[in-house]
Design a protein around this motif. Structure first.
Motif, mmCIF file in Angstrom:
data_model
loop_
_atom_site.group_PDB
_atom_site.id
_atom_site.type_symbol
_atom_site.label_atom_id
_atom_site.label_comp_id
_atom_site.label_asym_id
_atom_site.label_seq_id
_atom_site.Cartn_x
_atom_site.Cartn_y
_atom_site.Cartn_z
ATOM 1 N N THR A 1 0.826 -1.209 0.000
ATOM 2 C CA THR A 1 0.000 0.000 0.000
ATOM 3 C C THR A 1 0.867 1.269 0.000
ATOM 4 O O THR A 1 1.990 1.253 0.526
ATOM 5 C CB THR A 1 -0.889 0.006 1.269
ATOM 6 O OG1 THR A 1 -1.508 1.277 1.408
ATOM 7 C CG2 THR A 1 -0.088 -0.276 2.539
ATOM 8 N N ASP A 2 0.298 2.363 -0.520
ATOM 9 C CA ASP A 2 1.008 3.650 -0.458
ATOM 10 C C ASP A 2 1.173 4.121 0.989
ATOM 11 O O ASP A 2 1.962 5.021 1.281
ATOM 12 C CB ASP A 2 0.291 4.713 -1.303
ATOM 13 C CG ASP A 2 -1.159 4.959 -0.921
ATOM 14 O OD1 ASP A 2 -1.628 4.376 0.075
ATOM 15 O OD2 ASP A 2 -1.830 5.745 -1.627
ATOM 16 N N SER B 1 -2.748 3.170 -4.442
ATOM 17 C CA SER B 1 -3.571 4.213 -3.822
ATOM 18 C C SER B 1 -4.875 3.596 -3.325
ATOM 19 O O SER B 1 -5.092 2.396 -3.456
ATOM 20 C CB SER B 1 -3.929 5.279 -4.863
ATOM 21 O OG SER B 1 -2.783 5.892 -5.365
ATOM 22 N N HIS C 1 -14.056 12.123 9.694
ATOM 23 C CA HIS C 1 -13.052 12.038 10.759
ATOM 24 C C HIS C 1 -12.273 13.338 10.838
ATOM 25 O O HIS C 1 -11.589 13.701 9.876
ATOM 26 C CB HIS C 1 -12.033 10.936 10.442
ATOM 27 C CG HIS C 1 -12.567 9.565 10.513
ATOM 28 N ND1 HIS C 1 -11.911 8.469 9.976
ATOM 29 C CD2 HIS C 1 -13.695 9.077 11.089
ATOM 30 C CE1 HIS C 1 -12.606 7.383 10.210
ATOM 31 N NE2 HIS C 1 -13.690 7.722 10.874
HETATM 32 C C1 DAU Z 1 -14.118 5.238 7.057
HETATM 33 C C2 DAU Z 1 -13.983 6.745 7.146
HETATM 34 C C3 DAU Z 1 -12.851 7.372 6.709
HETATM 35 N N1 DAU Z 1 -12.750 8.727 6.796
HETATM 36 C C4 DAU Z 1 -11.503 9.350 6.308
HETATM 37 C C5 DAU Z 1 -10.254 8.817 6.974
HETATM 38 C C6 DAU Z 1 -9.209 8.966 5.875
HETATM 39 O O1 DAU Z 1 -8.693 10.293 5.939
HETATM 40 C C7 DAU Z 1 -10.003 8.802 4.578
HETATM 41 C C8 DAU Z 1 -9.901 7.418 3.922
HETATM 42 O O2 DAU Z 1 -10.211 6.444 4.882
HETATM 43 P P1 DAU Z 1 -10.347 4.899 4.493
HETATM 44 O O3 DAU Z 1 -11.388 4.747 3.445
HETATM 45 O O4 DAU Z 1 -10.553 4.145 5.743
HETATM 46 O O5 DAU Z 1 -8.971 4.567 3.787
HETATM 47 P P2 DAU Z 1 -7.433 4.795 4.214
HETATM 48 O O6 DAU Z 1 -7.285 4.990 5.659
HETATM 49 O O7 DAU Z 1 -6.908 5.861 3.328
HETATM 50 O O8 DAU Z 1 -6.848 3.374 3.804
HETATM 51 C C9 DAU Z 1 -7.279 2.717 2.586
HETATM 52 O O9 DAU Z 1 -6.381 2.977 1.536
HETATM 53 C C10 DAU Z 1 -5.115 2.359 1.613
HETATM 54 C C11 DAU Z 1 -4.347 2.802 0.408
HETATM 55 O O10 DAU Z 1 -4.022 4.155 0.585
HETATM 56 C C12 DAU Z 1 -5.265 0.858 1.740
HETATM 57 O O11 DAU Z 1 -4.017 0.263 1.863
HETATM 58 C C13 DAU Z 1 -6.115 0.543 2.965
HETATM 59 O O12 DAU Z 1 -6.306 -0.849 3.085
HETATM 60 C C14 DAU Z 1 -7.441 1.228 2.819
HETATM 61 O O13 DAU Z 1 -8.213 1.005 3.976
HETATM 62 O O14 DAU Z 1 -11.367 9.044 4.925
HETATM 63 C C15 DAU Z 1 -13.768 9.504 7.300
HETATM 64 O O15 DAU Z 1 -13.679 10.753 7.352
HETATM 65 N N2 DAU Z 1 -14.909 8.884 7.732
HETATM 66 C C16 DAU Z 1 -15.056 7.521 7.688
HETATM 67 O O16 DAU Z 1 -16.121 7.024 8.118
#
Ligand code: DAU
Length: 388
Positions: free
Chosen positions: A143-144, A225, A254
């Motif tokens: 992952t990045d 990404s 968040h």
């Molecule tokens: C779930 C969730 C996330 N967020 C925010 C937190 C982060 O700044 C952004 C993206 O969160 P997530 O969708 O959980 O993804 P992130 O932490 O970037 O990680 C993902 O992307 C990665 C690649 O960058 C992968 O390796 C991971 O497995 C994958 O989960 O959105 C919110 O604001 N509200 C939320 O409910």
């Protein structure tokens, strides 16, 4: 040995040109890769090893479940070293695509040791068994996030001015300078993971890479990404916001929502993995990035205004569909990445954001209930385990 642990070979020996093991194949990205491999490579036998964790769904594999060149070995774990060794002995695997992992960053803050166990120990078990079995290519899906977050304008502008001045001085003298000024990470940038998930992926990379350094065992590492599209468990930001809005609930952001992510459509990342499978060089690392970058707040607004029933241009009405909740203990600002290396193998993302997000929204309208107790995934951080 119990009957449940027996491993039967798939298809008559020698009847397939290649035998490919895909781990975590009932999950999001790997299920797309399997469907593509089974349909486009009928002379390849595709073997799916999946423990069917909370975020997996066999519905993801319905298009290929009855195909001759596909089989699943369900409920088996990459951490079961005896089983994994036996699987390689019986199945005569040529190529491994290792996707299986605990992937949710929010959850990694509350179940850190489980992430270390599955992602680091499980990967070590698998790469060692693959090495001992003489596999011809081992692709490790990383992952990045291993680069850690880049600190950018969005971050510094959110700070009090005196803090910014101190930070400015500090930047001029420390390694942080390159984190601000050299905008993009390439494959040789240092790994600086900031959360338990990213740390476990970085540690697992070290184990995988060491088999190349020590034995010239042909491993390839990818760092992609944020991927989005059908099949993704709605704990991740895009399917979560879509699903919340479809249930007339607010997008839970968040912290500030200024964090930015690069979003890559599932079909594009499948093409990237097929490119690495056929052309990736042993011992190399490939970034799989995209220019489609947006902040979490931009994402929420776009989903509210453009794609869902809340057709409104009014800023205050849009804001009323957003809820600001506690942030993770640490939330990386962005992961800007150079992807020239994989471009030179002939891959580039093709699906425009507008097309990808439209297809994704449509898919969740019909398939939100593909997972058991999926409503649990829609709760804001902190995630309350267990999910299931
Ligand atoms: C779930 C969730 C996330 N967020 C925010 C937190 C982060 O700044 C952004 C993206 O969160 P997530 O969708 O959980 O993804 P992130 O932490 O970037 O990680 C993902 O992307 C990665 C690649 O960058 C992968 O390796 C991971 O497995 C994958 O989960 O959105 C919110 O604001 N509200 C939320 O409910």
């Amino acid at each position: 040995m119990s009957a449940a642990r027996r491993v039967e070979p798939s298809g008559p020996p020698g009847s397939f040109a290649k035998r490919v093991l895909v781990t975590g194949g009932a999950g999001f990205i790997a299920s797309h890769v399997i469907v593509s491999l089974v349909e486009d490579y009928p002379n390849y036998m595709i073997i799916n090893l999946d423990k069917l964790d909370y975020c997996a769904s066999l519905k993801n594999l319905e298009p290929v479940s009855n195909k001759q060149n596909y089989r699943i070995t369900p409920a088996f774990d990459i951490c079961d070293s005896h089983f994994v060794k036996l699987l390689f002995e019986v199945e005569k695997i040529d190529i491994v695509l290792h996707f299986a992992a605990q992937t949710h960053v929010d959850l990694s803050f509350v179940r850190a040791f489980e992430f270390t166990y599955v992602n680091v120990y499980g990967t070590h078990v698998l790469v060692n068994a693959a090495y001992e079995a003489g596999v011809e290519k081992f692709i490790y899906v990383s992952t990045d996030e291993v680069y850690g977050g880049s600190l950018d304008q969005g971050f510094s502008s959110g700070l009090h001015s005196s803090t910014s001045q101190v930070l400015g001085l500090w930047m001029c003298t420390t390694r942080a300078r390159s984190r601000f000024l050299d905008a993009e990470f390439d494959e040789s940038s240092p790994k600086q993971p900031t959360n338990p998930y990213a740390s476990s992926k970085a540690a697992a990379e070290c184990f995988v890479q060491s088999y190349w350094e020590r034995y010239k065992f042909p491993v390839v590492i990818t760092r992609s990404s944020n991927v989005y599209g059908p099949h993704q468990y709605p704990e991740k930001v895009i399917p979560k916001f879509i699903s919340l809005l479809q249930h007339d609930r607010k997008c839970c952001i968040h912290g500030s929502g200024l964090q930015r992510r690069n979003f890559l459509y599932a079909a594009d990342v499948v093409e990237a993995f097929l490119t690495v499978l056929t052309k990736g060089e042993p011992g190399e690392i490939y970034n799989i990035g995209t220019n489609c970058e947006m902040s979490v707040i931009q994402l929420a607004k776009e989903l509210i205004q453009l794609y869902l029933i809340k057709e409104t241009n009014s800023e205050s009405e849009t804001e009323s569909w957003v809820d600001y909740v506690s942030d993770r203990p640490h939330n990386d600002m962005r992961y800007p990445m150079k992807s020239e290396k994989i471009h030179s193998l002939g891959w580039k993302p093709k699906v425009p954001w507008e097309e990808g997000i439209k297809k994704t929204v449509e898919w969740y309208r019909k398939n939100f209930h593909n997972w058991k107790n999926v409503e649990k995934a829609l709760e804001p951080f902190p995630v309350q385990p267990p999910f299931i």
